[in-house]
Design a protein around this motif. Structure first.
Motif, mmCIF file in Angstrom:
data_model
loop_
_atom_site.group_PDB
_atom_site.id
_atom_site.type_symbol
_atom_site.label_atom_id
_atom_site.label_comp_id
_atom_site.label_asym_id
_atom_site.label_seq_id
_atom_site.Cartn_x
_atom_site.Cartn_y
_atom_site.Cartn_z
ATOM 1 N N ASP A 178 77.110 -7.771 21.257
ATOM 2 C CA ASP A 178 76.092 -6.953 20.606
ATOM 3 C C ASP A 178 76.578 -5.553 20.286
ATOM 4 O OD1 ASP A 178 73.427 -6.186 19.536
ATOM 5 O OD2 ASP A 178 72.916 -8.131 20.394
ATOM 6 N N ASN A 179 75.634 -4.681 19.941
ATOM 7 C CA ASN A 179 75.983 -3.415 19.307
ATOM 8 C C ASN A 179 75.060 -2.307 19.782
ATOM 9 O OD1 ASN A 179 77.415 -2.010 16.924
ATOM 10 N ND2 ASN A 179 75.256 -1.627 16.469
ATOM 11 N N GLU A 180 75.642 -1.254 20.378
ATOM 12 C CA GLU A 180 74.937 -0.027 20.736
ATOM 13 C C GLU A 180 73.607 -0.305 21.444
ATOM 14 O OE1 GLU A 180 74.890 2.236 17.079
ATOM 15 O OE2 GLU A 180 77.071 2.461 17.089
ATOM 16 N N PRO A 181 73.666 -1.019 22.582
ATOM 17 C CA PRO A 181 72.428 -1.473 23.235
ATOM 18 C C PRO A 181 71.537 -0.357 23.752
ATOM 19 C CG PRO A 181 74.339 -1.829 24.657
ATOM 20 C CD PRO A 181 74.867 -1.447 23.313
ATOM 21 N N PHE A 182 72.109 0.800 24.085
ATOM 22 C CA PHE A 182 71.281 1.850 24.666
ATOM 23 C C PHE A 182 70.469 2.608 23.629
ATOM 24 C CE2 PHE A 182 73.914 2.364 28.837
ATOM 25 C CZ PHE A 182 73.464 1.111 29.230
ATOM 26 N N PRO A 202 63.648 1.636 26.374
ATOM 27 C CA PRO A 202 65.099 1.843 26.496
ATOM 28 C C PRO A 202 65.760 0.721 27.304
ATOM 29 C CG PRO A 202 63.906 3.872 26.964
ATOM 30 C CD PRO A 202 62.886 2.787 26.894
ATOM 31 N N THR A 203 66.925 0.339 26.897
ATOM 32 C CA THR A 203 67.691 -0.692 27.597
ATOM 33 C C THR A 203 68.269 -0.119 28.886
ATOM 34 O OG1 THR A 203 68.297 -1.609 25.458
ATOM 35 C CG2 THR A 203 69.578 -2.348 27.362
ATOM 36 N N SER A 204 68.156 -0.867 29.957
ATOM 37 C CA SER A 204 68.680 -0.419 31.252
ATOM 38 C C SER A 204 70.060 -1.012 31.505
ATOM 39 C CB SER A 204 67.739 -0.846 32.376
ATOM 40 O OG SER A 204 67.762 -2.263 32.518
ATOM 41 N N TYR A 205 70.741 -0.452 32.512
ATOM 42 C CA TYR A 205 72.040 -0.994 32.925
ATOM 43 C C TYR A 205 71.912 -2.487 33.247
ATOM 44 C CZ TYR A 205 73.778 3.823 33.976
ATOM 45 O OH TYR A 205 74.178 5.124 33.922
ATOM 46 N N PRO A 258 80.888 -2.563 26.289
ATOM 47 C CA PRO A 258 79.472 -2.732 25.949
ATOM 48 C C PRO A 258 79.090 -2.130 24.596
ATOM 49 C CG PRO A 258 79.710 -0.858 27.385
ATOM 50 C CD PRO A 258 81.108 -1.394 27.166
ATOM 51 N N GLU A 259 80.060 -1.630 23.816
ATOM 52 C CA GLU A 259 79.789 -1.148 22.452
ATOM 53 C C GLU A 259 78.818 0.026 22.410
ATOM 54 O OE1 GLU A 259 81.312 -2.462 19.626
ATOM 55 O OE2 GLU A 259 82.496 -3.758 20.949
ATOM 56 N N ASN A 260 78.902 0.947 23.371
ATOM 57 C CA ASN A 260 78.010 2.112 23.344
ATOM 58 C C ASN A 260 78.335 3.029 22.191
ATOM 59 O OD1 ASN A 260 78.163 1.647 26.705
ATOM 60 N ND2 ASN A 260 76.169 1.840 25.741
ATOM 61 N N SER A 298 72.072 5.813 30.476
ATOM 62 C CA SER A 298 71.109 5.219 29.548
ATOM 63 C C SER A 298 69.893 6.136 29.489
ATOM 64 C CB SER A 298 70.684 3.825 30.026
ATOM 65 O OG SER A 298 69.774 3.934 31.114
ATOM 66 N N ASN A 299 68.917 5.784 28.669
ATOM 67 C CA ASN A 299 67.665 6.540 28.637
ATOM 68 C C ASN A 299 66.577 5.863 29.458
ATOM 69 O OD1 ASN A 299 68.533 8.702 27.080
ATOM 70 N ND2 ASN A 299 68.116 7.645 25.152
#
Length: 511
Positions: free
Chosen positions: A194-198, A211-214, A240-242, A251-252
Motif C-alpha cells: 500500500d501507499n502512505e497509510p498514515f 488516523p491509521t495506527s501502528y 511501510p511507504e510513509n 502516526s496521528n
C-alpha cells in the motif's frame, strides 16, 4: 659565426615548438567527440583549459580511481508510472534513461480492485485502458523490473448505491500476481504494501476517516506479506511507504502516543515475526520524501533557488535544517540506516517516491529541479541506497521526466524531454559500476565518480545557482589531471576516461 649559431638555436627552437604544437594536435584528435542527436541540450565538447587569469571562482576536485568504495545499486535509477492507465510512455526515451525498475503505485492504487482491475475513485469507477499485466510486460520488455503496489485498505464504495464494498483481500493480491504471470508472462519480483497509510484519513477520508495506527498497518502488513510469501517466497516485499519524515517517527493516532518511533516499532515487529516463524516478511524498508518550499496550502515558492539546491544535503547531513519545514530534513538516509542496523539488520533501503514537492502543479524552476535531481542521484549512489523511484516518468504537470507536449525554458523548446530527463540520463548512464573516491573542496561543486567496464567516469555538478567555477581535477595521472576546467552555474559535466581517450559531455540549460 656567433650570429650563425644564434640563428641555428632560434631555428631549432621554432622547429621544436612546431613539433610540440603538432603533437598537441595529434593528442587532441584522440578525444572522441560524440554527437547526441536525440539530446540537443547535452553538448559534446573538446577537452580544454582556461587561463588562471580568468575571473571565476575556483575549486579543486580530487578523484582517486584506486579507492573503490562500494558497488552502486542499479536500482537507484528507478521511476514511477502513474499515467499507464491511459497511455504507455515512448520506448525510445525509456531505453535512453536506462530505467532499472518502475513502480506502479500511488494513491489511486489504494482504491484498486485487483479482481476486476477497476479503480474506485471518489468521483466514480475507472476502468483500465491497459491491463496491469500488459503495462508490466511493456516495461519488462524494456529491461525494467516492476514494483507492484498492493491495496491493503481493502474497501471501496459503490459509486451509485454508496454501499461499502470489500475488495483486495490477501488472496486477491496473490491471484492478481499470478494472473499477470499467467496472462502476460511477467514474474512480479517486487511488491509494496500500500501507499502512505498514515494519511489515509486525509487522502481516503471517505473510506478511512480515522488516523491509521501502528497496529492497524502492522497487522495488515503481516496478513498480506504472509500470503504473498506463501505464494512465492522469492518476491521482495516493501513497506511501510510513509509519505514524509514526519511520519517516519509517528502516526496521528492517539493509540500510538506511548509506542515510540514508528519505523523502529515496525522493524521490530517484522524482526520478531521472522524469529518466531522463520520467515522474513519485510525485505526492503521503503519511504517517500517530498521537500516543499512554499507556504502551507499555498502555491508560491518562497525559497530561493540556492536554498532548494542546498536542500539535497538533508539526504545525508544530520545537522541540516530545512529553511521552510524542519520536518522534511536532516540526515534522512543515515538515520534510516541506523534504525535498520539497530532493529532489523540486513533490511534493504528504498526511497520509492521522491521529487521537489508532492504537488505537480507547483512551478519550481525546471532547471533547478534537474540539478537537484542529479545531486540526489549522486547522493543515493554515495550513501548506498538500494532502490529509488523518481516521481514520475511522464505527466502533464511539472514533475515528469517526460512532459505531455512542448516545454519552453530560457527561450529553448525542449519538446517532450524535460531538463530533469537530461540529468537523469547522465547519472543513470555514467554513474554505474563501482563508486570511486571523489571529493571537492567547495560545497557547491559536487563530484561523483565510478569505474564501469574499464572506464573512469567523473560527474561534476555545479549546484551554485549563480556562479561559474574554475576547477582543476587531480586524478592520479588520468588525462583530465592538472588541467583547469570551467563549470558553469547549474550545469552537469561528465568526463568519460578510458585509456588514452577522454569524452566530455556538458549539460547546460542557461542562455
Amino acid at each position: 659565426m656567433k650570429s650563425r649559431k644564434s640563428f641555428i638555436k632560434v631555428l631549432i627552437t621554432i622547429i621544436a615548438l612546431c613539433l610540440m604544437v603538432a603533437a598537441g594536435g595529434m593528442i587532441y584528435l584522440n578525444y572522441t567527440i560524440k554527437k547526441f542527436n536525440e539530446l540537443p541540450y547535452i553538448k559534446s565538447i573538446p577537452i580544454s583549459s582556461l587561463s588562471e587569469r580568468d575571473n571565476h571562482l575556483k575549486s579543486t576536485i580530487r578523484v582517486d580511481p584506486s579507492v573503490i568504495l562500494h558497488e552502486i545499486s542499479p536500482f537507484i535509477y528507478g521511476s514511477s508510472w502513474a499515467n499507464w492507465i491511459d497511455v504507455l510512455p515512448p520506448k525510445a526515451e525509456i531505453k535512453m534513461l536506462n530505467t532499472s525498475i518502475v513502480r506502479f503505485g500511488g494513491n489511486d492504487f489504494s482504491r484498486f480492485d485487483p479482481v476486476t482491475e477497476t479503480f474506485y475513485k471518489q468521483e466514480g469507477k475507472q476502468q483500465l485502458k491497459h491491463p496491469i499485466g500488459e503495462a508490466a510486460a511493456w516495461f519488462s520488455s524494456n529491461g525494467s523490473q516492476v514494483i507492484l503496489q498492493i491495496n491493503m485498505l481493502g474497501i471501496a464504495k459503490d459509486p451509485v448505491t454508496k454501499e461499502q464494498l470489500s475488495i483486495s483481500s490477501p488472496q486477491d493480491a496473490t491471484g492478481f500476481i499470478e494472473n499477470i504471470k499467467r496472462e502476460h508472462g511477467v514474474d512480479i519480483k517486487y511488491v509494496n504494501l500500500d501507499n502512505e497509510p498514515f494519511i489515509w484519513s486525509d487522502t481516503h477520508r471517505d473510506l478511512h476517516p480515522a488516523p491509521t495506527s501502528y497496529a492497524e498497518y502492522s497487522n495488515k502488513f503481516i496478513a498480506y506479506a504472509k500470503a504473498i510469501k506463501e505464494y512465492d517466497k522469492d518476491i521482495m516485499i516493501m513497506g511501510p511507504e510513509n509519505c514524509n519524515p514526519y511520519f517516519y517517527y509517528r502516526s496521528n493516532s492517539s493509540e500510538d502516543k506511548e509506542n515510540g518511533v514508528w519505523i523502529e516499532y515496525f522493524l521490530k515487529i517484522c524482526r520478531d515475526y521472522e524469529k518466531n516463524n522463520n520467515v522474513r516478511l519485510l525485505d526492503i524498508l521503503s519511504v517517500h520524501r517530498y521537500p516543499i518550499f512554499r507556504k502551507a496550502n499555498g502555491t508560491e515558492v518562497i525559497a530561493s533557488d540556492q536554498q532548494i539546491l542546498n536542500s539535497a544535503k538533508d539526504w545525508w547531513d544530520e545537522t541540516y535544517i530545512d529553511p521552510i519545514d524542519p520536518y522534511y530534513g536532516s540526515g534522512i538516509i543515515p538515520k534510516l540506516r541506523r534504525m535498520i542496523d539497530e532493529n532489523y539488520p540486513n533490511t534493504k533501503l528504498a526511497i520509492t517516491e521522491y521529487n521537489l514537492d508532492y504537488d505537480s502543479n507547483i512551478k519550481y524552476d525546471p532547471v533547478i529541479r534537474a540539478v537537484w535531481l542529479a545531486d540526489t542521484l549522486g547522493i543515493f549512489a554515495q550513501t548506498g541506497v538500494d532502490y529509488a523511484n523518481y516521481w514520475n516518468l511522464q505527466e502533464s504537470g511539472e514533475q515528469g521526466l517526460i512532459s505531455n507536449g512542448q516545454l519552453t525554458i530560457n527561450k529553448e523548446t525542449y519538446g517532450e524531454k524535460r531538463p530533469s530527463f537530461y540529468s537523469f540520463y547522465l547519472m543513470s548512464n555514467f554513474l554505474r559500476g563501482s563508486l570511486i573516491k571523489a571529493e571537492s573542496n567547495n560545497e557547491n561543486i559536487k563530484v561523483y565518480s565510478a569505474l564501469d567496464q574499464g572506464k573512469v567516469n567523473i560527474i561534476v555538478i555545479n549546484s551554485d545557482a549563480q556562479n561559474d567555477y574554475q576547477s582543476n581535477i587531480l586524478a592520479n595521472g588520468l588525462l583530465v589531471d592538472g588541467k583547469i576546467y570551467l563549470f558553469k552555474s547549474r550545469s552537469i559535466t561528465v568526463f568519460e576516461v578510458k585509456n588514452e581517450q577522454v569524452n566530455i559531455y556538458s549539460c547546460e540549460f542557461s542562455d
